[in-house]
Each structure stands twice: as C-alpha cells, then as structure tokens.
Enzyme design. Structure first.
Site, PDB file in Angstrom:
ATOM      1  N   ALA A   1     -12.924   1.507   9.062  1.00 28.56           N
ATOM      2  CA  ALA A   1     -12.819   0.071   8.767  1.00 28.56           C
ATOM      3  C   ALA A   1     -12.396  -0.166   7.326  1.00 28.56           C
ATOM      4  CB  ALA A   1     -14.157  -0.611   9.040  1.00 28.56           C
TER       5      ALA A   1
ATOM      6  N   HIS B   1     -13.688 -12.388  -1.124  1.00 25.50           N
ATOM      7  CA  HIS B   1     -12.290 -11.962  -1.089  1.00 25.50           C
ATOM      8  C   HIS B   1     -11.374 -13.076  -1.592  1.00 25.50           C
ATOM      9  CE1 HIS B   1     -13.843  -8.746   1.545  1.00 25.50           C
ATOM     10  NE2 HIS B   1     -12.763  -8.090   1.188  1.00 25.50           N
TER      11      HIS B   1
ATOM     12  N   MET C   1       0.825  -1.206   0.000  1.00 22.14           N
ATOM     13  CA  MET C   1       0.000   0.000   0.000  1.00 22.14           C
ATOM     14  C   MET C   1       0.859   1.255   0.000  1.00 22.14           C
ATOM     15  SD  MET C   1      -3.052  -0.730  -0.473  1.00 22.14           S
ATOM     16  CE  MET C   1      -3.464   1.005  -0.402  1.00 22.14           C
TER      17      MET C   1
ATOM     18  N   LYS D   1      -7.077 -14.439   2.350  1.00 27.32           N
ATOM     19  CA  LYS D   1      -7.665 -13.717   3.476  1.00 27.32           C
ATOM     20  C   LYS D   1      -8.051 -14.708   4.568  1.00 27.32           C
ATOM     21  CE  LYS D   1     -11.169 -10.195   4.554  1.00 27.32           C
ATOM     22  NZ  LYS D   1     -10.199  -9.253   5.152  1.00 27.32           N
TER      23      LYS D   1
END
Length: 254
Positions: A110, A143, A13, A147
């Site tokens: 969130a 997902h 990220m 995950k």
C-alpha cells in the site's frame, strides 16, 4: 549490479527513481517504458512494452492503472520479477496481479516507504501491549489539496495492521459528527486533512489513562517512495515466484 527496467519512466516517480539510480552503486536503470518519450533519458526508452528486449533483473512499475495488465503479461512472459507500485487498481487487475505471482516474484504494498513499513511492524507491537491497558487509538493523516481519496490508503493500512494484531475486533470511525454518543471501546478513529502541498503525514495516537503515545511519519518528498521501490527491486531480484510486500524487505534488512 541489479539491472532495472522502469515502467512509467517519464512520470514524476519514474524520474525520481532515475535520479536515485544514477547515484546507486548496487543497481542501474537499463531501460524505460513510457507512452511518450522526448529522447532526454540516458537509457533506451520503448513506447511499446512489447518491443523492449533489454535484459534485466527486475521491473519497477510506477505507471497508470490502464497500463498494468499488459505490463504483467510482459513480466510473466519474460519471467521478470516485478515491483508493482501503481495504485488505484480495479478488482480484476488485482486478481491478475495475484495470478502473476504464481509465475514470477511480485511485490506490492500500500505504501513503498521503508519508514511506513517499519511503522506497520512497530504498531502491531504497540497495540498488543497498550490496548489491554485501556488505550484508545486514533489515526490522523494529512495530504495535499489535490488528493481525491480519503482516508489515504496508508492510513487504512496502518489501521489494518493494528486491527489484525487485535483479532480484527475493531471497527473504523471516519466521521463522528452525525452521532452524539461516547466513543465505543473497540473503535479506531481515522481523520483526514487536505491542504497545501503536504506530501504525506501520518500520526497514530494511543491515548490511555494519564498518558499518550504517538507514532508519527512525515514524508517530505516523493523520493521516500522511490527509495523504497529501489530497495524492493534489489530484494526481489533472484527470488522465487510468489507474492511479496515491503514487510519482506524490512525483515531482510533487520
């Protein structure tokens, strides 16, 4: 220009946000913080956050839970606004974040996607109209196969937004296979699918008499979370101390 420090700049990220800010005319990445650095970033990188002396308007954090507490100390000491994006925080870390918001502007949500946070607002309006008319609510989230948690934090946030609008009168059902009974009236079903490389899909279905209304969100890359974080940093710069979330960013845009 809003000057941003990226905490966790060499993570996935962090590099997504680096690319976004390279094309941004309103904000710039002035420094990075990461435990490891290969010298390839076009900005100074500090492997020890305490050594970062670069002036900035906001810090964006996409790091690890273990690095959050020292990062919060750094931001409080420097009176630096913080966009806290790291997930998986423990109870003590969350308490420390709340305490930090007494001294600095701190934004935590969130899910950092602008689309998801707009959806949270729309779902409240829909729940207020459709549930009195007898509509049932179901959430399906999908997902990637790596995950580990289920349901997703975003699915729970969607359910919580609906439930809050309805006076928190609804319970959540994650698995109906162990019971044989009709669906309770005040229940929100939440189902999880795991497979492939799905970044994140969320469908919220309102199923009523003879009609179904579905709200859907599809994330096709992690860039959607980076875009939200950058937008949050622009919003947070210059704000007074306090606890913020992405709903404040959405309200500022609308």
């Amino acid at each position: 220009m809003v000057k941003i420090i990226m905490h966790g700049c060499n993570g996935k990220m962090g590099q997504v946000i680096r690319g976004l800010l390279e094309a941004d005319k309103e904000a710039e990445l002035v420094a990075g913080i990461d435990l490891f650095d290969d010298g390839k970033n076009p900005f100074p990188v500090f492997t020890d956050i305490g050594e970062c002396d670069v002036e900035a308007d906001c810090l964006v954090d996409f790091s690890t839970a273990g690095a959050v507490e020292r990062m919060l100390d750094y931001c409080v000491e420097r009176k630096l606004p913080c966009v806290l994006c790291t997930t998986g925080l423990g109870e003590e870390q969350l308490k420390k974040a709340e305490k930090a918001a007494d001294s600095i502007p701190l934004l935590r949500s969130a899910n950092m996607s602008l689309g998801i946070n707009l959806l949270l607002k729309l779902l409240k309006d829909a729940a207020g109209v459709l549930t009195p008319a007898g509509f049932d609510m179901e959430i399906v989230e999908k997902h990637h196969n790596l995950k580990v948690d289920a349901p997703s934090g975003t699915a729970l946030a969607l359910a919580d937004a609906i439930n809050e609008e309805l006076g928190n009168a609804y319970s959540y059902a994650y698995d109906r296979s162990a019971r044989r009974e009709r669906r309770p009236e005040k229940e929100i079903g939440i189902s999880a699918v795991r497979g492939g490389t799905i970044v994140g899909d969320h469908d919220v279905m309102f199923a009523g008499p003879d009609e179904v209304v579905t709200f859907s969100h599809r994330a096709y890359s992690k860039a959607v979370f980076g875009k939200g974080a950058v937008q949050a940093a622009k919003f947070l710069a210059g704000k007074p101390a306090g606890r913020y979330d992405m709903s404040h960013v959405i309200e500022a845009v609308l």
